[in-house]
Design a protein around this motif. Structure first.
Motif, PDB file in Angstrom:
ATOM      1  N   TRP A  70       0.832  -1.198   0.000  1.00  0.00           N
ATOM      2  CA  TRP A  70       0.000   0.000   0.000  1.00  0.00           C
ATOM      3  C   TRP A  70       0.872   1.256   0.000  1.00  0.00           C
ATOM      4  N   HIS A  71       1.614   1.410  -1.035  1.00  0.00           N
ATOM      5  CA  HIS A  71       2.499   2.550  -1.245  1.00  0.00           C
ATOM      6  C   HIS A  71       2.821   2.533  -2.732  1.00  0.00           C
ATOM      7  N   PRO A  72       2.669   3.678  -3.383  1.00  0.00           N
ATOM      8  CA  PRO A  72       2.792   3.678  -4.844  1.00  0.00           C
ATOM      9  C   PRO A  72       4.129   3.153  -5.356  1.00  0.00           C
ATOM     10  N   PHE A  73       5.191   3.408  -4.595  1.00  0.00           N
ATOM     11  CA  PHE A  73       6.494   2.929  -5.063  1.00  0.00           C
ATOM     12  C   PHE A  73       6.550   1.404  -5.061  1.00  0.00           C
ATOM     13  N   PHE A  74       6.149   0.821  -3.970  1.00  0.00           N
ATOM     14  CA  PHE A  74       6.199  -0.635  -3.870  1.00  0.00           C
ATOM     15  C   PHE A  74       5.162  -1.285  -4.792  1.00  0.00           C
ATOM     16  N   ALA A  75       4.020  -0.615  -4.925  1.00  0.00           N
ATOM     17  CA  ALA A  75       2.979  -1.152  -5.813  1.00  0.00           C
ATOM     18  C   ALA A  75       3.483  -1.190  -7.250  1.00  0.00           C
ATOM     19  N   GLU A  76       4.161  -0.123  -7.647  1.00  0.00           N
ATOM     20  CA  GLU A  76       4.684  -0.114  -9.014  1.00  0.00           C
ATOM     21  C   GLU A  76       5.764  -1.180  -9.176  1.00  0.00           C
ATOM     22  N   PHE A  77       6.601  -1.284  -8.194  1.00  0.00           N
ATOM     23  CA  PHE A  77       7.651  -2.301  -8.243  1.00  0.00           C
ATOM     24  C   PHE A  77       7.032  -3.702  -8.345  1.00  0.00           C
ATOM     25  N   ALA A  78       6.067  -3.953  -7.501  1.00  0.00           N
ATOM     26  CA  ALA A  78       5.396  -5.261  -7.518  1.00  0.00           C
ATOM     27  C   ALA A  78       4.732  -5.515  -8.868  1.00  0.00           C
ATOM     28  N   TYR A  79       4.148  -4.463  -9.413  1.00  0.00           N
ATOM     29  CA  TYR A  79       3.499  -4.589 -10.714  1.00  0.00           C
ATOM     30  C   TYR A  79       4.486  -5.098 -11.768  1.00  0.00           C
ATOM     31  N   HIS A  80       5.628  -4.465 -11.819  1.00  0.00           N
ATOM     32  CA  HIS A  80       6.610  -4.853 -12.838  1.00  0.00           C
ATOM     33  C   HIS A  80       7.208  -6.234 -12.563  1.00  0.00           C
ATOM     34  N   ILE A  81       7.436  -6.521 -11.306  1.00  0.00           N
ATOM     35  CA  ILE A  81       7.963  -7.835 -10.950  1.00  0.00           C
ATOM     36  C   ILE A  81       6.980  -8.923 -11.392  1.00  0.00           C
ATOM     37  N   GLU A  82       5.725  -8.716 -11.053  1.00  0.00           N
ATOM     38  CA  GLU A  82       4.710  -9.698 -11.416  1.00  0.00           C
ATOM     39  C   GLU A  82       4.662  -9.870 -12.917  1.00  0.00           C
ATOM     40  N   GLU A  83       4.717  -8.755 -13.600  1.00  0.00           N
ATOM     41  CA  GLU A  83       4.598  -8.775 -15.057  1.00  0.00           C
ATOM     42  C   GLU A  83       5.710  -9.634 -15.677  1.00  0.00           C
ATOM     43  N   ARG A  84       6.914  -9.409 -15.237  1.00  0.00           N
ATOM     44  CA  ARG A  84       8.041 -10.139 -15.816  1.00  0.00           C
ATOM     45  C   ARG A  84       8.039 -11.606 -15.390  1.00  0.00           C
ATOM     46  N   LEU A  85       7.677 -11.844 -14.160  1.00  0.00           N
ATOM     47  CA  LEU A  85       7.666 -13.230 -13.686  1.00  0.00           C
ATOM     48  C   LEU A  85       6.607 -14.035 -14.435  1.00  0.00           C
TER      49      LEU A  85
END
Lengths: 326, 326
Positions: A70-85
DNA sequence: GTGAAAGCGCTAACAA
DNA sequence: TTGTTAGCGCTTTCAC
């Protein structure tokens, strides 16, 4: 009833070993391949990941440990991680440590028995002691030891850039506003880079370092800003802190970029489509995520040694700094 | 070398069945329990979730399918879901569908063979066809059929409240700004509730409904707002849309709440510690997450029937509406 | 190139 | 109350 490999083998009139080979892309006779594929199709067969994992000790799953999603920085990071994985056929376990070292360790423990193939973590406590060396671990923004891979933005460079941009825009009384954590972390480098460029240019620089976790932020911010009215350029440790500073300044009747200029850090965006909130040092989050996943894959698949990746940052000219004179 | 149940049994001088009983909390003799626990401790034994899952067909894992985690609303929702699940000993698979029905379905497929115990989903395509009735599914903000549980905020009520609050604050020329999606969804109810209260009060209401996915937002917003200068109260379908409207209005030299008033929907916060951005209809995200997890658990553990849960919303007075006269 | 068979670590039924 | 044992569905030798 769910079809098993045995059902497929029976229908295709082959052995289970052959079905397994087809599933795993091991070469079989064309004719056999056809037969097996038809049976798989017919029965809508899906291999059971758990049976497979039990045998092979792999799970195609990575755990992502974050302070909080619940923080835009971590959410964006998680988004990209998920996408690539997901592109690589990996699943993602999401773990919010919630600022608690205890919960971080609980997760490490849980995740070990969950047979994940690796952990990507933005962690703040001394996690390295709990990581067994045989479980691939990629740390973000935190350097442990030679045994552990890490990916980080170039925080020192970011601090340097921030100072230079403020100076270039005419600021002559700078300050840094940040926090000090009980755990060592990369944000110190932001401050150091900033500080050194100020010194080199003979520019005075005040510092407000609040003890984390920060209590009564405004009550600390307001007197500092009131007592130092000469300050015309501010660098804050992250974008959120900058927003808080802007809020307090507004109360004091001062507005950026006319009355003072301010640069944040992170490059936070509310969502993919929206813009950066303020002038800031942008961490290339997508690149960091890519580097993390690539490093992870190298360790899992090729048994490569741990790596250290440092990624450059850049300045974004938002509405809280003036246009640079040329 | 990782210890197995057999090792523990040998060290404790009992059978594997007894170790299994201890692990699963089945009653054994106190003395036996002691012995087994000591052996578990000694060997740092952790049961293998995969072997267990293979046998029991349960995984203690829930999949969360979202449009994207990179959005404060979904991030907050995911945060609370994860929090509650981890408390119950469940793990969370994070799935970004990324606005693509295809990816949604891919995930449904993947997740099926991953042996998740259930799916919680904020989905936009016609997912119900792909959900087998034996896999617990909780849908958020979208009503499929009687076979599928759903949890939603009271969107109709939210629209009603928005209209009433604007009228109470002296607005006499209202408008609604939203989007129309090819897929039916709950946001239509926000509009309907709003519209009906306006009608009942004899207040004129203009509507701007843009086709999703929305292209060139500003080019649609600007002429609409310019051509309808009498508008003094705006309700927008969500907070982000409201921010866009505020941005365009600023360009036109109009500022909330003095020149017009605006209410968003969602109750988006950047993080736990930060405040709502604007005046808005707040969805109780944490409650929704709790209801989702509780519903899921009821279906998994007690084999209960699907449930329908509707949760009330409330108005938050931010800086984009005036104080109400009393 | 393919089938048969052993066994991954666990649970649960059965017998004692 | 406890030990023994048969598999869960798959991969992977080992023969053929």
């Amino acid at each position: 009833m769910k079809a098993t490999m045995k059902d497929v083998a029976a229908l295709a009139e082959v052995g289970v070993g052959t079905v397994s080979r087809v599933i795993n892309g091991v070469k079989v006779k064309d004719k056999t391949y056809e037969k097996v594929m038809r049976a798989i199709e017919e029965l809508d067969y899906k291999p059971d990941e758990y049976a497979r994992g039990l045998k092979t000790n792999r799970s195609n799953t990575i755990a992502l440990i974050l302070p909080t999603i619940w923080h835009p920085f971590f959410a964006e990071f998680a988004y990209h991680i998920e996408e690539r994985l997901s592109r690589k056929g990996y699943r993602l376990f999401l773990c919010n440590a919630d600022g608690s070292a205890e919960k971080e360790n609980e997760y490490i423990e849980m995740v070990k028995q969950s047979k994940v193939d690796g952990i990507i973590g933005i962690t703040y406590s001394d996690i390295d002691k709990y990581i067994s060396s045989d479980l691939p671990f990629v740390s973000i923004d935190r350097h442990f030891s030679e045994q552990i891979s890490y990916v980080t933005a170039d925080n020192y460079l970011g601090g340097q850039i921030a100072a230079q941009e403020l100076i270039d825009r005419g600021c002559r009384n700078l300050c840094y506003i940040g926090g000090v954590s009980p755990f060592p972390n990369e944000t110190n480098n932001r401050k150091a880079g900033y500080y050194n460029v100020c010194k080199e240019n003979g520019i005075p620089v005040k510092v407000l370092d609040m003890v984390e976790p920060i209590q009564e932020l405004e009550q600390q911010l307001e007197p500092f800003l009131k007592n130092n009215p000469e300050i015309d350029g501010i660098f804050s440790v992250n974008d959120f802190m900058a927003l808080d500073v802007i809020g307090v300044m507004k109360k004091l009747g001062r507005k950026a970029p006319d009355d003072y200029q301010i640069i944040g850090f992170d490059g936070v965006k509310l969502s993919k489509e929206r813009d950066y909130l303020i002038s800031t040092i942008v961490q290339p989050i997508e690149e960091m995520a890519r580097a993390s996943v690539d490093t992870m894959m190298a360790m899992i698949l090729k048994k490569e040694e741990p790596k250290r990746v440092v990624i450059p940052v850049s300045f974004y000219q938002g509405e809280t700094t003036k246009e640079k004179n040329r």
